[in-house]
Design an enzyme around this catalytic site. Structure first.
Site, short mmCIF file in Angstrom:
data_model
loop_
_atom_site.label_atom_id
_atom_site.label_comp_id
_atom_site.label_asym_id
_atom_site.label_seq_id
_atom_site.Cartn_x
_atom_site.Cartn_y
_atom_site.Cartn_z
N CYS A 169 3.71 -9.09 -9.69
CA CYS A 169 4.69 -8.33 -10.46
C CYS A 169 5.69 -9.30 -11.04
O CYS A 169 6.29 -9.17 -12.27
CB CYS A 169 5.39 -7.17 -9.86
SG CYS A 169 5.87 -7.46 -8.03
N HIS A 195 12.31 -5.21 -11.18
CA HIS A 195 12.75 -6.30 -10.76
C HIS A 195 13.56 -7.27 -11.72
O HIS A 195 13.27 -7.38 -12.88
CB HIS A 195 11.69 -7.54 -10.42
CG HIS A 195 10.63 -7.22 -9.21
ND1 HIS A 195 11.08 -6.16 -8.65
CD2 HIS A 195 9.49 -7.60 -8.95
CE1 HIS A 195 9.82 -6.00 -7.48
NE2 HIS A 195 9.03 -6.80 -7.99
N1 LIG Z 1 4.40 -2.16 -6.05
C1 LIG Z 1 4.35 -3.21 -6.68
O1 LIG Z 1 5.16 -3.49 -7.66
C2 LIG Z 1 2.91 -3.87 -7.03
C3 LIG Z 1 2.86 -4.70 -8.09
C4 LIG Z 1 1.77 -5.43 -8.00
C5 LIG Z 1 0.76 -5.38 -7.10
N2 LIG Z 1 1.01 -4.81 -6.13
C6 LIG Z 1 -0.03 -4.32 -5.08
O2 LIG Z 1 -1.04 -3.32 -5.10
C7 LIG Z 1 -1.23 -2.92 -3.81
C8 LIG Z 1 -0.75 -1.49 -3.55
O3 LIG Z 1 0.80 -1.32 -3.49
P1 LIG Z 1 1.55 -0.08 -3.69
O4 LIG Z 1 2.84 -0.43 -3.82
O5 LIG Z 1 1.04 1.00 -4.26
O6 LIG Z 1 1.12 0.42 -1.95
P2 LIG Z 1 1.60 1.75 -1.29
O7 LIG Z 1 2.44 2.60 -2.19
O8 LIG Z 1 1.60 1.57 0.07
O9 LIG Z 1 -0.01 2.47 -1.65
C9 LIG Z 1 -0.99 2.00 -0.91
C10 LIG Z 1 -2.58 2.63 -1.50
O10 LIG Z 1 -3.42 1.95 -1.01
C11 LIG Z 1 -4.33 3.00 -0.26
N3 LIG Z 1 -4.93 2.56 0.92
C12 LIG Z 1 -4.47 1.84 1.94
N4 LIG Z 1 -5.33 1.54 2.94
C13 LIG Z 1 -6.37 2.10 2.45
C14 LIG Z 1 -7.75 1.93 2.98
N5 LIG Z 1 -8.42 1.33 3.81
N6 LIG Z 1 -8.90 2.68 2.03
C15 LIG Z 1 -8.51 3.03 0.76
N7 LIG Z 1 -7.36 3.02 0.54
C16 LIG Z 1 -6.27 2.46 1.05
C17 LIG Z 1 -3.29 4.11 0.23
O11 LIG Z 1 -3.95 5.32 0.24
P3 LIG Z 1 -3.43 6.19 1.50
O12 LIG Z 1 -2.09 7.15 0.96
O13 LIG Z 1 -4.55 7.15 1.84
O14 LIG Z 1 -3.05 5.45 2.65
C18 LIG Z 1 -2.31 3.99 -1.19
O15 LIG Z 1 -3.02 4.76 -1.98
C19 LIG Z 1 -0.59 -4.05 -2.81
O16 LIG Z 1 -1.67 -4.94 -2.57
C20 LIG Z 1 0.28 -4.60 -3.49
O17 LIG Z 1 0.55 -5.96 -3.15
C21 LIG Z 1 2.01 -3.83 -5.87
#
Ligand SMILES: NC(=O)c1ccc[n+]([C@@H]2O[C@H](COP(=O)([O-])OP(=O)(O)OC[C@H]3O[C@@H](n4cnc5c(N)ncnc54)[C@H](OP(=O)(O)O)[C@@H]3O)[C@@H](O)[C@H]2O)c1
Length: 343
Positions: free
Chosen positions: A131, A243
């Protein structure tokens, strides 16, 4: 009529924003699947104003017949399931860090390097950059075109939503706890995040940089130009969404503030809001929920030859993640790169 799209990580911060963005931009989807872990299977998530989708368990989900997979389930989960989906014929657009530096996986910001997309077929996977990298390269691209960039020094002011939904809860709980004398211990962060700034995002590397800082260096070079030197300091701040970045750029030849301002104004995805007066700049609270990368505080940096400084801010869940991923899907359609025609 349209493509079959799976959103993997659909219950998370990024996944929910992806569903919202697909609906808002009326992506040509004939069917949308919400997929997450077994913990959420059977729950419901919203898609657009009126629809709710039942959440599928990723472990059991078959990607056969799914055209596009928008993935954000964390790097270790994508490592297993993105190649599985890709092998089943689904084009994966992955938001995690897992494949970004894989030479056979294009790392794409549609405003910056849409021409890299065509190389996706080797693995059937396209990576969405970090991001903090995305918003910076959107702002750097028109400046690089104007007067080649040699070096970038950037300090970030990153919101807690970048660390997931539990990190947002931690900021909320600690902030409330401070006022009711109920201090909550840090769990998602290494130190208290309420009323504090933490100069540490992701793990430490051997040279003392953090992995977030390393990502900004190597991703910028992969997306924009391998000759650009980048040094970053990434800091987590007690902001929920968006950010901010203080960016200092050194060019190969002189560039005036006016030239930079005009080039930024003409570039896609950027809004220049730069009045040299109280409040004449955009802050994180104003950028949250918006699509643009906002550029403010443009000025010459007289401490180096050909130097320019600016502030940029963008919603990390939208342009920093979900919007960029959906724009990649739109670009695949636009460039005619999806083999299957919409059903
Ligand atoms: N937030 C940002 O600004 C951003 C920007 C770019 C990239 N990212 C990347 O995107 C990813 C997720 O970020 P987020 O902020 O959305 O995190 P988050 O809010 O913690 O959500 C995580 C998601 O992944 C799912 N998940 C976790 N373990 C899993 C598994 N074993 N099998 C299937 N689904 C699973 C969760 O499902 P449950 O609810 O069922 O646990 C939830 O839907 C990370 O790798 C992060 O680095 C984030």
């Amino acid at each position: 009529m349209g493509y079959r799209v799976a959103v993997v990580g659909a219950t998370g911060n990024v996944g929910r924003e992806m569903l919202k963005t697909l609906a808002e931009r009326q992506f040509p989807a004939s069917e949308v699947f919400a997929v997450a872990s077994g913990r959420s299977a059977g729950q419901e998530v919203s898609f657009g104003e009126k629809q709710v989708l039942k959440v599928h368990n990723l472990e059991k989900f078959d990607f056969t017949g799914v055209d596009i997979g928008l993935f954000s389930p964390g790097a270790s989960v994508s490592a297993v399931h993105a190649p599985r989906a890709a092998a089943q014929g689904c084009v994966v657009i992955d938001n995690t860090s897992q494949f970004r530096m894989d030479p056979d996986v294009p790392l794409v910001v549609p405003e910056v390097n849409p021409h890299h997309l065509e190389k996706f077929r080797k693995r059937n996977i396209i990576a969405n950059p970090n991001c903090s990298t995305i918003q910076m390269v959107v702002a750097l691209k028109p400046l690089h075109k104007l007067a080649k960039i040699k070096r970038v020094v950037v300090s970030t002011y990153q919101s807690v939503s970048g660390a997931g939904k539990e990190a947002m809860d931690e900021l909320f709980t600690q902030t409330r706890g401070t006022f009711v004398n109920d201090p909550a211990l840090p769990e998602q962060f290494t130190k208290p995040i309420a009323f504090n700034c933490i100069p540490h995002i992701d793990k430490f590397m051997d040279d003392g940089a953090t992995k977030e800082e390393w990502k900004m260096t190597v991703e910028t070079r992969k997306i924009l130009d391998p000759d650009i030197a980048v040094i970053a300091t990434a800091v987590r701040v007690p902001v929920f969404i968006a950010h901010g970045e203080a960016v200092h750029v050194e060019f190969e030849r002189p560039i005036t503030v006016e030239q930079a301002r005009n080039a930024l104004r003409d570039a896609p995805g950027i809004i220049v809001h730069d009045k040299r007066e109280d409040g004449g700049y955009i802050t994180q609270v104003e950028a949250a929920g918006e699509d643009a990368v906002y550029v403010s505080r443009l000025r010459q940096d007289p401490t180096v030859p050909n130097g320019l400084a600016f502030w940029c801010v963008s919603d990390n869940l939208r342009k920093g993640a979900a919007l960029n991923a959906v724009q990649i899907a739109e670009e695949l359609v636009r460039q005619g790169l999806l083999t299957k025609q919409p059903a």
